[in-house]
Scaffold this motif. Structure first.
Motif, mmCIF file in Angstrom:
data_model
loop_
_atom_site.group_PDB
_atom_site.id
_atom_site.type_symbol
_atom_site.label_atom_id
_atom_site.label_comp_id
_atom_site.label_asym_id
_atom_site.label_seq_id
_atom_site.Cartn_x
_atom_site.Cartn_y
_atom_site.Cartn_z
ATOM 1 N N LYS A 136 2.454 20.594 -6.660
ATOM 2 C CA LYS A 136 2.083 19.991 -5.384
ATOM 3 C C LYS A 136 3.338 19.362 -4.801
ATOM 4 O O LYS A 136 3.957 18.514 -5.455
ATOM 5 C CB LYS A 136 0.994 18.943 -5.562
ATOM 6 C CG LYS A 136 -0.392 19.522 -5.791
ATOM 7 C CD LYS A 136 -1.452 18.421 -5.821
ATOM 8 C CE LYS A 136 -2.847 19.021 -6.003
ATOM 9 N NZ LYS A 136 -3.900 17.970 -6.014
ATOM 10 N N ILE A 137 3.693 19.815 -3.615
ATOM 11 C CA ILE A 137 4.920 19.296 -3.023
ATOM 12 C C ILE A 137 4.624 18.686 -1.651
ATOM 13 O O ILE A 137 3.589 18.959 -1.040
ATOM 14 C CB ILE A 137 5.983 20.413 -2.851
ATOM 15 C CG1 ILE A 137 5.470 21.490 -1.879
ATOM 16 C CG2 ILE A 137 6.327 21.042 -4.194
ATOM 17 C CD1 ILE A 137 6.514 22.524 -1.498
ATOM 18 N N GLU A 138 5.540 17.835 -1.201
ATOM 19 C CA GLU A 138 5.446 17.268 0.142
ATOM 20 C C GLU A 138 6.319 18.081 1.097
ATOM 21 O O GLU A 138 7.460 18.411 0.765
ATOM 22 C CB GLU A 138 5.904 15.807 0.151
ATOM 23 C CG GLU A 138 4.873 14.846 -0.393
ATOM 24 C CD GLU A 138 5.282 13.397 -0.168
ATOM 25 O OE1 GLU A 138 6.509 13.138 -0.035
ATOM 26 O OE2 GLU A 138 4.400 12.521 -0.116
ATOM 27 N N VAL A 139 5.743 18.381 2.263
ATOM 28 C CA VAL A 139 6.519 19.107 3.277
ATOM 29 C C VAL A 139 6.454 18.325 4.593
ATOM 30 O O VAL A 139 5.448 17.659 4.883
ATOM 31 C CB VAL A 139 5.977 20.533 3.495
ATOM 32 C CG1 VAL A 139 6.141 21.371 2.243
ATOM 33 C CG2 VAL A 139 4.521 20.513 3.929
ATOM 34 N N THR A 151 5.923 17.714 8.533
ATOM 35 C CA THR A 151 5.197 18.290 9.667
ATOM 36 C C THR A 151 5.545 17.453 10.897
ATOM 37 O O THR A 151 6.199 16.411 10.798
ATOM 38 C CB THR A 151 3.665 18.265 9.445
ATOM 39 O OG1 THR A 151 3.203 16.915 9.541
ATOM 40 C CG2 THR A 151 3.295 18.837 8.086
ATOM 41 N N ILE A 152 5.086 17.876 12.068
ATOM 42 C CA ILE A 152 5.381 17.112 13.277
ATOM 43 C C ILE A 152 4.602 15.793 13.303
ATOM 44 O O ILE A 152 4.884 14.924 14.140
ATOM 45 C CB ILE A 152 5.077 17.942 14.546
ATOM 46 C CG1 ILE A 152 3.612 18.357 14.598
ATOM 47 C CG2 ILE A 152 5.997 19.147 14.627
ATOM 48 C CD1 ILE A 152 3.218 19.064 15.898
ATOM 49 N N ASP A 153 3.623 15.625 12.365
ATOM 50 C CA ASP A 153 2.874 14.373 12.264
ATOM 51 C C ASP A 153 3.365 13.495 11.118
ATOM 52 O O ASP A 153 2.861 12.396 10.927
ATOM 53 C CB ASP A 153 1.381 14.669 12.042
ATOM 54 C CG ASP A 153 0.772 15.442 13.196
ATOM 55 O OD1 ASP A 153 1.133 15.144 14.354
ATOM 56 O OD2 ASP A 153 -0.049 16.337 12.958
ATOM 57 N N GLY A 154 4.327 13.977 10.334
ATOM 58 C CA GLY A 154 4.783 13.250 9.151
ATOM 59 C C GLY A 154 4.697 14.134 7.915
ATOM 60 O O GLY A 154 4.711 15.367 8.024
ATOM 61 N N ARG A 155 4.586 13.525 6.764
ATOM 62 C CA ARG A 155 4.529 14.306 5.521
ATOM 63 C C ARG A 155 3.122 14.791 5.235
ATOM 64 O O ARG A 155 2.136 14.134 5.558
ATOM 65 C CB ARG A 155 5.016 13.448 4.352
ATOM 66 C CG ARG A 155 6.448 12.974 4.514
ATOM 67 C CD ARG A 155 6.944 12.276 3.267
ATOM 68 N NE ARG A 155 8.336 11.853 3.402
ATOM 69 C CZ ARG A 155 9.085 11.431 2.411
ATOM 70 N NH1 ARG A 155 8.584 11.367 1.173
ATOM 71 N NH2 ARG A 155 10.332 11.072 2.614
ATOM 72 N N ALA A 156 3.054 15.952 4.554
ATOM 73 C CA ALA A 156 1.760 16.530 4.169
ATOM 74 C C ALA A 156 1.898 17.179 2.803
ATOM 75 O O ALA A 156 2.974 17.647 2.427
ATOM 76 C CB ALA A 156 1.315 17.561 5.205
#
Length: 397
Positions: free
Chosen positions: A316-319, A321-326
């Motif tokens: 499970k990784i964090e990527v 996005t234009i809203d922040g991290r997901a």
């Protein structure tokens, strides 16, 4: 005979010869947006096409210019280059038609070639024909007529915005130069006194020159009627009723604007003549690229690195996005270049209200075996998995 224009203006705009003003305006806007030099930097072909489109629109959008173009196949305000004429009103050798009586062409006088077997009507000047009559339709006896009000022309500008301004929307100021109503005469072109000024059209000579191929015509100035002076004319605008000025316009860029989006600001084009309404201002947005995010329509794409063990074992990784991290779940055995979709993490469409998705492409990166222990583990892994990853290729060769 008059020489036709280098380009067919109707073909240049892609409209029929019966097209109305609205069709011509729509065709111009579409092509101006497509070939605008700011949207095609360094493209000489697009720049040339843009100039041709602008030239065609300048003539076909003006009812008087279009009437002359339709009848003669050309329009020129200050000379038309033809054979032996380099432009700028230069005379062709032995082709000075000043003082020539064109009625001779129709009365059997000098320069007329008569043919045998002519009818009884030969030798008479045809009613309504001849160069003098034709050109008088545009210049003769019309200078004193009042011009009809004409709506102001539209303006086209390009505005640069960054990626985040396009995504979230923004308020921006744009400096434009436009024709505005003259403050002195309030658009009438008339002065309160009775003074006279030199006619700016003919520079006081009372004559203007027209070229048709190698033929040079000296005509009465249509603006002053041959007097060389304009009476009771506003000294500020020279009777135009409009003056050029620079203005700062507040522009609202809506959230979700794309590269090439076109915005309309009503009433901020050039002022009309004689009290006619102004045109509109059209702004085309040019969005700067982001170093990581790439936009395709309402979707946002990004490429993220992935370690070998994350790809092999899953993670499970964090990527971003234009809203922040997901959070993004990586399944076991993920391959390099595999793409994953994050629903409704893209750009909100201002028309439909629906958000696009974010597409995440993974790039599996091999470890750097700097120490012996890492190299030993990699050798053990190669012994555990001796299969050839290129076997499928060799089977097809």
């Amino acid at each position: 005979m008059p020489t036709a224009s280098k380009h067919d203006y109707y073909e240049t705009l892609g409209v029929s010869r019966s097209a109305d003003a609205d069709e011509i305006r729509k065709a111009y806007r579409k092509l101006a947006r497509k070939y605008h030099p700011d949207l095609n930097p360094g493209d000489k072909s697009s720049e040339e096409r843009f100039k041709n489109v602008q030239e065609a629109y300048d003539v076909l959008s003006d009812s008087k210019k279009r009437q002359m173009y339709d009848q003669f196949g050309f329009y020129s305000e200050s000379g038309f280059a033809g054979p032996g004429n380099a432009g700028g009103g230069q005379r062709a050798p032995n082709m000075d038609f000043g003082g020539f009586d064109f009625s001779d062409l129709f009365t059997g006088g000098p320069g007329t070639a008569s043919s045998a077997g002519t009818s009884s009507g030969a030798g008479k000047r045809p009613e309504g024909s001849g160069f003098r009559d034709i050109f008088s339709q545009f210049f003769g006896g019309r200078a004193s007529k009042e011009e009809s009000p004409e709506k102001g022309s539209d303006l086209e500008y390009v505005m640069d915005i960054d990626f985040w301004q396009a995504i979230r929307g923004t308020q921006a100021r744009l400096d434009i130069t436009r024709y505005d109503v003259c403050a002195t005469c309030h658009g009438s072109g008339k002065a309160s006194g009775s003074g006279e000024i030199t006619c700016p059209e003919c520079k006081g000579t009372g004559k203007v020159t027209q070229m048709a191929g190698a033929m040079r015509f000296e005509l009465t100035c249509p603006r002053c009627g041959g007097s060389g002076k304009l009476g009771n004319t506003c000294p500020t605008c020279g009777g135009e009723g409009r003056v050029a000025r620079t203005e700062s316009v507040e522009v609202r860029i809506p959230a979700g604007a794309r590269n090439g989006s076109r915005l309309r600001v009503p009433g901020k084009g050039n002022a009309g003549t004689m009290g006619a309404p102004p045109g509109d201002l059209y702004i085309t947005t040019r969005v700067e690229e982001h170093p990581f995010f790439h936009r395709e329509g309402d979707n946002v794409e990004i490429k993220v690195p992935l370690s070998v063990w994350e790809a092999a074992l899953g993670a499970k990784i964090e990527v971003p996005t234009i809203d922040g991290r997901a959070q993004l779940k990586i399944p076991q055995g993920t391959k390099n270049g595999q793409r994953f979709r994050l629903r409704e993490k893209g750009v909100a469409n201002s028309r439909t209200g629906v958000r696009g998705d974010q597409i995440v492409e993974v790039a599996v990166e091999a470890p750097d075996p700097r120490d012996e222990r890492t190299r030993e583990l990699l050798r053990e892994m190669s012994q555990l998995h001796p299969e050839d990853p290129r076997a499928a290729i060799w089977s097809q060769v």
